[in-house]
Design a protein around this motif. Structure first.
Motif, short mmCIF file in Angstrom:
data_model
loop_
_atom_site.label_atom_id
_atom_site.label_comp_id
_atom_site.label_asym_id
_atom_site.label_seq_id
_atom_site.Cartn_x
_atom_site.Cartn_y
_atom_site.Cartn_z
N LEU A 2 -109.69 -96.98 -41.72
CA LEU A 2 -108.47 -96.77 -42.60
C LEU A 2 -107.96 -98.34 -42.38
CD1 LEU A 2 -107.15 -93.93 -39.84
CD2 LEU A 2 -107.79 -93.95 -42.64
N GLN A 198 -105.98 -92.31 -48.97
CA GLN A 198 -106.93 -92.82 -47.87
C GLN A 198 -106.61 -91.12 -47.11
OE1 GLN A 198 -106.95 -96.18 -45.17
NE2 GLN A 198 -104.55 -96.38 -46.05
N HIS A 216 -111.70 -91.59 -45.12
CA HIS A 216 -112.07 -92.85 -44.06
C HIS A 216 -111.93 -92.96 -42.89
CE1 HIS A 216 -109.99 -93.61 -47.97
NE2 HIS A 216 -110.24 -94.85 -47.78
#
Length: 232
Positions: A2, A198, A216
């Motif tokens: 991330l 994400q 992620h």
């Protein structure tokens, strides 16, 4: 991994991400059955036949394609059809559905869900993004959400890109600035990835990831995400 610095908003799935959905559905079905036995006994008998109930739902799906993503309307119209076929008062469909819907929104949160919502809502606008018909206000979680978007309100369901972009718009940011959190590999993770978001896969059951595209982050519980965010 991330990129925490780029996150400006959160979208999060509801059913099976914040609570297990099937116990709530089962309790709601029992409550509906008890209510029908008292107020529409012939319909209760018909509804208890799983084959008949499935056939009625299929009939509604075929005859009312505009309700494809509206689970509440599908349920209500199936009850109405059962009342009609049982020669009982079709006006009972509304109060019968109300009984079911009240039970459907009596959920038992996962232990990590509320602390995570408190943490996330203090830092970002959080948007509920669901293909289901849970009502965050009735559940008592409305204060933690900036907005709520469901497939039955929006007209399309995850993994359609349009509903993810609607969540980003509701939060007032570009999709690339949104972190989407959910339990479903296809509906949540791959759908959000295709929008440039994400993603966090909430994998409570420890399943294997079988897709080429990767989330992620994968977590067993939401508190793991919160710990990472707090340290970032």
């Amino acid at each position: 991994m991330l990129n925490f610095k780029s996150i400006q908003a959160i979208s999060i799935d509801l059913d099976d991400t914040l609570w297990p959905v099937w116990p709530a559905i089962e309790r709601a079905e029992i409550a509906l059955d008890n209510w029908l036995r008292e107020h529409a006994p012939a319909t209760a008998v018909l509804f208890a036949d799983t084959n008949e109930r499935a056939a009625m739902r299929e009939h509604i799906n075929r005859s009312r394609p505009e309700l494809t993503h509206n689970l509440s309307a599908q349920r209500r119209e199936t009850i109405r059809l059962a009342l009609e076929r049982s020669a009982e008062n079709t006006a009972l469909a509304e109060p019968a559905f109300d009984i079911f819907f009240a039970g459907r929104n009596r959920v038992d949160l996962f232990a990590d869900a509320l602390p995570a919502l408190v943490f996330l809502a203090a830092r970002y606008p959080v948007v509920a993004l669901s293909n289901g018909n849970a009502d965050i206000e009735r559940i008592g979680l409305g204060q933690y959400f900036h907005a709520s978007i469901s497939a039955q309100q929006f007209g399309v369901a995850k993994p359609d890109a349009r509903i993810f972009h609607a969540a980003a718009e509701a939060a007032g940011v570009d999709a690339a600035r949104v972190l989407h959190i959910g339990d479903d590999a296809l509906m949540d993770v791959l759908g959000a990835l295709d929008c440039g978001m994400q993603t966090v896969w909430v994998n409570r059951e420890g399943k294997d990831w079988v897709h080429a595209q990767q989330p992620h982050l994968s977590v067993v519980e939401l508190n793991a995400l919160c710990v990472l965010m707090a340290a970032a």
